[in-house]
Write a protein that holds these residues in place. Structure first.
Motif, PDB file in Angstrom:
ATOM      1  N   ALA A 169       6.521   3.309 -11.745  1.00 47.98           N
ATOM      2  CA  ALA A 169       6.487   1.855 -11.939  1.00 47.98           C
ATOM      3  C   ALA A 169       5.454   1.257 -10.991  1.00 47.98           C
ATOM      4  O   ALA A 169       4.947   1.943 -10.101  1.00 47.98           O
ATOM      5  CB  ALA A 169       7.861   1.244 -11.648  1.00 47.98           C
ATOM      6  N   VAL A 170       5.182  -0.021 -11.193  1.00 44.38           N
ATOM      7  CA  VAL A 170       4.465  -0.799 -10.183  1.00 44.38           C
ATOM      8  C   VAL A 170       5.524  -1.371  -9.247  1.00 44.38           C
ATOM      9  O   VAL A 170       6.505  -1.971  -9.697  1.00 44.38           O
ATOM     10  CB  VAL A 170       3.635  -1.920 -10.815  1.00 44.38           C
ATOM     11  CG1 VAL A 170       2.943  -2.738  -9.716  1.00 44.38           C
ATOM     12  CG2 VAL A 170       2.611  -1.350 -11.770  1.00 44.38           C
ATOM     13  N   TYR A 171       5.332  -1.152  -7.950  1.00 43.48           N
ATOM     14  CA  TYR A 171       6.279  -1.616  -6.940  1.00 43.48           C
ATOM     15  C   TYR A 171       5.717  -2.861  -6.254  1.00 43.48           C
ATOM     16  O   TYR A 171       4.552  -2.883  -5.822  1.00 43.48           O
ATOM     17  CB  TYR A 171       6.534  -0.509  -5.925  1.00 43.48           C
ATOM     18  CG  TYR A 171       7.447   0.568  -6.453  1.00 43.48           C
ATOM     19  CD1 TYR A 171       7.018   1.449  -7.444  1.00 43.48           C
ATOM     20  CD2 TYR A 171       8.752   0.698  -5.986  1.00 43.48           C
ATOM     21  CE1 TYR A 171       7.865   2.422  -7.953  1.00 43.48           C
ATOM     22  CE2 TYR A 171       9.602   1.670  -6.476  1.00 43.48           C
ATOM     23  CZ  TYR A 171       9.154   2.533  -7.463  1.00 43.48           C
ATOM     24  OH  TYR A 171       9.994   3.503  -7.967  1.00 43.48           O
ATOM     25  N   SER A 225       0.852  -1.183   0.000  1.00 40.54           N
ATOM     26  CA  SER A 225       0.000   0.000   0.000  1.00 40.54           C
ATOM     27  C   SER A 225       0.894   1.241   0.000  1.00 40.54           C
ATOM     28  O   SER A 225       2.103   1.138   0.214  1.00 40.54           O
ATOM     29  CB  SER A 225      -0.935   0.007   1.210  1.00 40.54           C
ATOM     30  OG  SER A 225      -0.192   0.022   2.408  1.00 40.54           O
ATOM     31  N   GLY A 226       0.276   2.393  -0.244  1.00 44.02           N
ATOM     32  CA  GLY A 226       1.002   3.648  -0.165  1.00 44.02           C
ATOM     33  C   GLY A 226       1.375   4.272  -1.499  1.00 44.02           C
ATOM     34  O   GLY A 226       1.928   5.363  -1.541  1.00 44.02           O
ATOM     35  N   GLY A 227       1.078   3.583  -2.583  1.00 36.94           N
ATOM     36  CA  GLY A 227       1.381   4.154  -3.887  1.00 36.94           C
ATOM     37  C   GLY A 227       0.439   5.288  -4.233  1.00 36.94           C
ATOM     38  O   GLY A 227      -0.530   5.560  -3.520  1.00 36.94           O
ATOM     39  N   GLN A 262       0.751  -8.057  -4.582  1.00 36.04           N
ATOM     40  CA  GLN A 262       0.045  -7.784  -5.834  1.00 36.04           C
ATOM     41  C   GLN A 262       0.551  -6.520  -6.525  1.00 36.04           C
ATOM     42  O   GLN A 262       0.235  -6.276  -7.686  1.00 36.04           O
ATOM     43  CB  GLN A 262      -1.464  -7.653  -5.574  1.00 36.04           C
ATOM     44  CG  GLN A 262      -1.922  -6.291  -5.054  1.00 36.04           C
ATOM     45  CD  GLN A 262      -1.479  -5.978  -3.633  1.00 36.04           C
ATOM     46  OE1 GLN A 262      -0.989  -6.839  -2.899  1.00 36.04           O
ATOM     47  NE2 GLN A 262      -1.647  -4.726  -3.224  1.00 36.04           N
ATOM     48  N   GLY A 263       1.336  -5.706  -5.821  1.00 35.57           N
ATOM     49  CA  GLY A 263       1.909  -4.500  -6.407  1.00 35.57           C
ATOM     50  C   GLY A 263       1.107  -3.247  -6.093  1.00 35.57           C
ATOM     51  O   GLY A 263      -0.108  -3.308  -5.845  1.00 35.57           O
ATOM     52  N   THR A 264       1.803  -2.122  -6.106  1.00 31.93           N
ATOM     53  CA  THR A 264       1.161  -0.823  -5.923  1.00 31.93           C
ATOM     54  C   THR A 264       1.781   0.156  -6.917  1.00 31.93           C
ATOM     55  O   THR A 264       3.000   0.180  -7.105  1.00 31.93           O
ATOM     56  CB  THR A 264       1.287  -0.319  -4.462  1.00 31.93           C
ATOM     57  OG1 THR A 264       0.541   0.890  -4.295  1.00 31.93           O
ATOM     58  CG2 THR A 264       2.737  -0.067  -4.074  1.00 31.93           C
ATOM     59  N   GLN A 265       0.934   0.938  -7.567  1.00 32.37           N
ATOM     60  CA  GLN A 265       1.396   1.841  -8.622  1.00 32.37           C
ATOM     61  C   GLN A 265       1.953   3.129  -8.024  1.00 32.37           C
ATOM     62  O   GLN A 265       1.315   3.766  -7.172  1.00 32.37           O
ATOM     63  CB  GLN A 265       0.239   2.178  -9.569  1.00 32.37           C
ATOM     64  CG  GLN A 265       0.581   3.195 -10.640  1.00 32.37           C
ATOM     65  CD  GLN A 265       1.516   2.642 -11.696  1.00 32.37           C
ATOM     66  OE1 GLN A 265       1.303   1.530 -12.202  1.00 32.37           O
ATOM     67  NE2 GLN A 265       2.548   3.394 -12.049  1.00 32.37           N
ATOM     68  N   VAL A 266       3.127   3.509  -8.490  1.00 33.12           N
ATOM     69  CA  VAL A 266       3.727   4.797  -8.158  1.00 33.12           C
ATOM     70  C   VAL A 266       3.908   5.571  -9.459  1.00 33.12           C
ATOM     71  O   VAL A 266       4.535   5.070 -10.400  1.00 33.12           O
ATOM     72  CB  VAL A 266       5.083   4.630  -7.447  1.00 33.12           C
ATOM     73  CG1 VAL A 266       5.790   5.971  -7.303  1.00 33.12           C
ATOM     74  CG2 VAL A 266       4.888   3.979  -6.087  1.00 33.12           C
TER      75      VAL A 266
END
Length: 115
Positions: free
Chosen positions: A91-93, A7-9, A107-111
């Motif tokens: 990117a997706v992190y 989370s946090g993106g 699952q990734g988070t988008q930045v």
């Protein structure tokens, strides 16, 4: 059930900051090495930062001095503090927990870094 939840993106302007979190459950988190990877569109997945079970840290040259990885074993959470963000950090992190032959992914988070 094993889970890693990032989370946090979000969207941030160049020069800004974000803090990503990776919350783990279902395994003995404190004994695992945790990595943050990122993947930009059309590019290969890149290792960004690593924190071992002993809290030793390693950074990619591209983020050294700007990103800080840390862990709170009491909360089974790893953080990635990202400062002085650049458009090329978009990117997706993903977080990854690894020990011996076990490896788990979130699952990734988008930045997105854009003005």
């Amino acid at each position: 059930q094993v889970q890693l939840v990032e989370s946090g993106g979000g969207l941030v302007q160049p020069g800004g900051s974000l803090r990503l979190s990776c919350a783990a459950s279902g395994f003995t988190f404190s004994t695992y090495t945790v990595n943050w990877f990122r993947q930009a569109p059309g590019k290969e997945r890149e290792l960004v930062a690593t924190i071992t079970a002993a809290a030793n840290t390693i950074y990619a040259d591209s983020v050294k001095g700007r990103f800080t990885i840390s862990r709170d074993n009491a909360k089974s959470t790893v953080y990635l503090q990202m400062n002085s963000l650049k458009p090329e950090d978009t990117a997706v992190y993903y977080c990854n927990a690894k020990k011996d032959w076990y490896a788990y992914w979130g699952q990734g988070t988008q930045v997105t870094v854009s003005s």
